[in-house]
Motif scaffolding. Structure first.
Motif, PDB file in Angstrom:
ATOM      1  N   ARG A  42       0.811  -1.224   0.000  1.00  0.00           N
ATOM      2  CA  ARG A  42       0.000   0.000   0.000  1.00  0.00           C
ATOM      3  C   ARG A  42       0.844   1.274   0.000  1.00  0.00           C
ATOM      4  NH1 ARG A  42      -2.573  -4.027   2.623  1.00  0.00           N
ATOM      5  NH2 ARG A  42      -4.823  -4.187   2.389  1.00  0.00           N
ATOM      6  N   ASP A  43       2.156   1.129   0.073  1.00  0.00           N
ATOM      7  CA  ASP A  43       3.079   2.266   0.094  1.00  0.00           C
ATOM      8  C   ASP A  43       2.816   3.183   1.290  1.00  0.00           C
ATOM      9  OD1 ASP A  43       5.276   3.698  -0.832  1.00  0.00           O
ATOM     10  OD2 ASP A  43       4.042   5.010  -2.077  1.00  0.00           O
ATOM     11  N   PHE A  44       2.673   2.586   2.481  1.00  0.00           N
ATOM     12  CA  PHE A  44       2.472   3.341   3.714  1.00  0.00           C
ATOM     13  C   PHE A  44       3.720   3.274   4.572  1.00  0.00           C
ATOM     14  CE2 PHE A  44      -2.378   2.596   3.682  1.00  0.00           C
ATOM     15  CZ  PHE A  44      -2.593   3.779   3.018  1.00  0.00           C
ATOM     16  N   SER A  45       4.028   4.384   5.226  1.00  0.00           N
ATOM     17  CA  SER A  45       5.195   4.457   6.101  1.00  0.00           C
ATOM     18  C   SER A  45       4.841   4.242   7.567  1.00  0.00           C
ATOM     19  CB  SER A  45       5.862   5.828   5.967  1.00  0.00           C
ATOM     20  OG  SER A  45       6.233   6.050   4.641  1.00  0.00           O
ATOM     21  N   TYR A  46       3.619   4.589   7.937  1.00  0.00           N
ATOM     22  CA  TYR A  46       3.160   4.474   9.326  1.00  0.00           C
ATOM     23  C   TYR A  46       1.819   3.760   9.325  1.00  0.00           C
ATOM     24  CZ  TYR A  46       6.580   8.173   9.850  1.00  0.00           C
ATOM     25  OH  TYR A  46       7.735   8.905   9.813  1.00  0.00           O
ATOM     26  N   ILE A  47       1.673   2.795  10.239  1.00  0.00           N
ATOM     27  CA  ILE A  47       0.433   2.030  10.306  1.00  0.00           C
ATOM     28  C   ILE A  47      -0.104   2.047  11.730  1.00  0.00           C
ATOM     29  CG2 ILE A  47      -0.675  -0.180   9.846  1.00  0.00           C
ATOM     30  CD1 ILE A  47       1.737  -0.890   8.110  1.00  0.00           C
ATOM     31  N   PRO A  48      -1.347   2.495  11.905  1.00  0.00           N
ATOM     32  CA  PRO A  48      -1.964   2.452  13.237  1.00  0.00           C
ATOM     33  C   PRO A  48      -2.144   1.006  13.709  1.00  0.00           C
ATOM     34  CG  PRO A  48      -3.207   3.877  11.753  1.00  0.00           C
ATOM     35  CD  PRO A  48      -2.208   3.133  10.920  1.00  0.00           C
ATOM     36  N   VAL A  49      -1.998   0.803  15.017  1.00  0.00           N
ATOM     37  CA  VAL A  49      -2.164  -0.520  15.630  1.00  0.00           C
ATOM     38  C   VAL A  49      -3.357  -0.453  16.587  1.00  0.00           C
ATOM     39  CG1 VAL A  49      -1.102  -2.283  17.100  1.00  0.00           C
ATOM     40  CG2 VAL A  49       0.295  -1.035  15.435  1.00  0.00           C
ATOM     41  N   LEU A  50      -4.247  -1.434  16.464  1.00  0.00           N
ATOM     42  CA  LEU A  50      -5.472  -1.470  17.260  1.00  0.00           C
ATOM     43  C   LEU A  50      -5.495  -2.692  18.172  1.00  0.00           C
ATOM     44  CD1 LEU A  50      -8.003  -0.829  14.345  1.00  0.00           C
ATOM     45  CD2 LEU A  50      -6.884   0.883  15.779  1.00  0.00           C
ATOM     46  N   ASN A  51      -6.195  -2.560  19.306  1.00  0.00           N
ATOM     47  CA  ASN A  51      -6.385  -3.730  20.167  1.00  0.00           C
ATOM     48  C   ASN A  51      -7.607  -4.505  19.676  1.00  0.00           C
ATOM     49  OD1 ASN A  51      -8.687  -2.462  21.223  1.00  0.00           O
ATOM     50  ND2 ASN A  51      -7.769  -2.035  23.212  1.00  0.00           N
ATOM     51  N   SER A  52      -7.990  -5.542  20.394  1.00  0.00           N
ATOM     52  CA  SER A  52      -9.100  -6.398  19.958  1.00  0.00           C
ATOM     53  C   SER A  52     -10.443  -5.667  19.959  1.00  0.00           C
ATOM     54  CB  SER A  52      -9.181  -7.651  20.831  1.00  0.00           C
ATOM     55  OG  SER A  52      -9.379  -7.270  22.180  1.00  0.00           O
ATOM     56  N   ASN A  53     -10.540  -4.562  20.684  1.00  0.00           N
ATOM     57  CA  ASN A  53     -11.763  -3.754  20.694  1.00  0.00           C
ATOM     58  C   ASN A  53     -11.701  -2.620  19.675  1.00  0.00           C
ATOM     59  OD1 ASN A  53     -12.892  -5.251  22.803  1.00  0.00           O
ATOM     60  ND2 ASN A  53     -11.762  -4.040  24.306  1.00  0.00           N
ATOM     61  N   ARG A  54     -10.695  -2.651  18.816  1.00  0.00           N
ATOM     62  CA  ARG A  54     -10.447  -1.658  17.768  1.00  0.00           C
ATOM     63  C   ARG A  54     -10.092  -0.288  18.340  1.00  0.00           C
ATOM     64  NH1 ARG A  54     -10.468  -2.861  12.900  1.00  0.00           N
ATOM     65  NH2 ARG A  54     -11.073  -0.850  12.105  1.00  0.00           N
ATOM     66  N   ARG A  55      -9.553  -0.287  19.550  1.00  0.00           N
ATOM     67  CA  ARG A  55      -9.079   0.959  20.162  1.00  0.00           C
ATOM     68  C   ARG A  55      -7.642   1.191  19.714  1.00  0.00           C
ATOM     69  NH1 ARG A  55      -9.926   4.448  24.590  1.00  0.00           N
ATOM     70  NH2 ARG A  55      -7.976   5.043  25.574  1.00  0.00           N
ATOM     71  N   LEU A  56      -7.353   2.415  19.359  1.00  0.00           N
ATOM     72  CA  LEU A  56      -6.032   2.783  18.872  1.00  0.00           C
ATOM     73  C   LEU A  56      -5.017   2.704  20.002  1.00  0.00           C
ATOM     74  CD1 LEU A  56      -4.631   3.833  16.318  1.00  0.00           C
ATOM     75  CD2 LEU A  56      -5.171   6.138  17.094  1.00  0.00           C
ATOM     76  N   ARG A 124     -13.367  10.210  16.985  1.00  0.00           N
ATOM     77  CA  ARG A 124     -12.098   9.490  17.104  1.00  0.00           C
ATOM     78  C   ARG A 124     -12.289   7.981  17.204  1.00  0.00           C
ATOM     79  NH1 ARG A 124      -8.884  12.320  21.807  1.00  0.00           N
ATOM     80  NH2 ARG A 124     -10.781  11.815  22.867  1.00  0.00           N
ATOM     81  N   LYS A 125     -13.335   7.462  16.585  1.00  0.00           N
ATOM     82  CA  LYS A 125     -13.574   6.020  16.619  1.00  0.00           C
ATOM     83  C   LYS A 125     -12.921   5.299  15.448  1.00  0.00           C
ATOM     84  CE  LYS A 125     -17.829   6.305  19.173  1.00  0.00           C
ATOM     85  NZ  LYS A 125     -18.371   5.362  20.058  1.00  0.00           N
ATOM     86  N   PHE A 126     -12.712   6.030  14.343  1.00  0.00           N
ATOM     87  CA  PHE A 126     -12.177   5.408  13.145  1.00  0.00           C
ATOM     88  C   PHE A 126     -11.012   6.219  12.594  1.00  0.00           C
ATOM     89  CE2 PHE A 126     -16.702   4.406  13.289  1.00  0.00           C
ATOM     90  CZ  PHE A 126     -16.644   3.018  13.323  1.00  0.00           C
TER      91      PHE A 126
END
Length: 145
Positions: A42-56, A124-126
């Motif tokens: 996808r040519d991305f340099s930074y990727i957000p990481v989420l927990n199992s509840n989709r919290r950042l 700030r949910k998505f």
């Protein structure tokens, strides 16, 4: 006709005008080998990481992660959570909300102090996108500003 401030080199444009590709996020248990593969696809340099509840939780810097893997510091099967940069929520460092409606002048000011910005919805949910200084530079060059 709208009148723009002479100091606004973005002519009133907002984050949505950058036409950023949709962000993708990784679950915290994703392997670093898969994370790197997805990032390069996808040519991305930074990727957000989420927990199992989709919290950042934080983010991975793909170049740093790849260097650790190639340097033998990280095992390709390790989870990204082990190598991510965690977000610190403190009153002394308030969260800066960046949405699709944020003026590019505000985004530029934010990026003077940060490597990237997570573009989210108002609640700030998505995570909708990831914006960098390079995205701003591309916008300026496309518009001939």
């Amino acid at each position: 006709m709208l009148s723009y401030l002479p100091m606004d080199k973005y002519r009133g444009a907002v984050v949505e005008d950058l036409q950023l590709p949709p962000a993708f996020s990784l679950p915290s248990n994703e392997s670093i080998s898969r994370a790197i593969e997805l990032a390069y696809d996808r040519d991305f340099s930074y990727i957000p990481v989420l927990n199992s509840n989709r919290r950042l939780l934080g983010y991975v810097d793909v170049a740093t992660l790849k260097a650790k893997w190639e340097g033998g510091i990280a095992n390709p099967n390790d989870s990204v959570v082990k190598y991510m940069t965690k977000f610190h929520r403190r009153a002394s460092e308030p969260y800066t909300l960046i949405t699709s409606d944020t003026p590019l002048a505000d985004l530029a000011e934010f990026l003077r102090h940060n490597e990237f910005a997570l573009v989210t919805d108002y609640d700030r949910k998505f995570v909708l996108a990831v914006a960098t200084s390079q995205d701003l530079e591309n916008f300026v060059s496309r518009r001939g500003i």
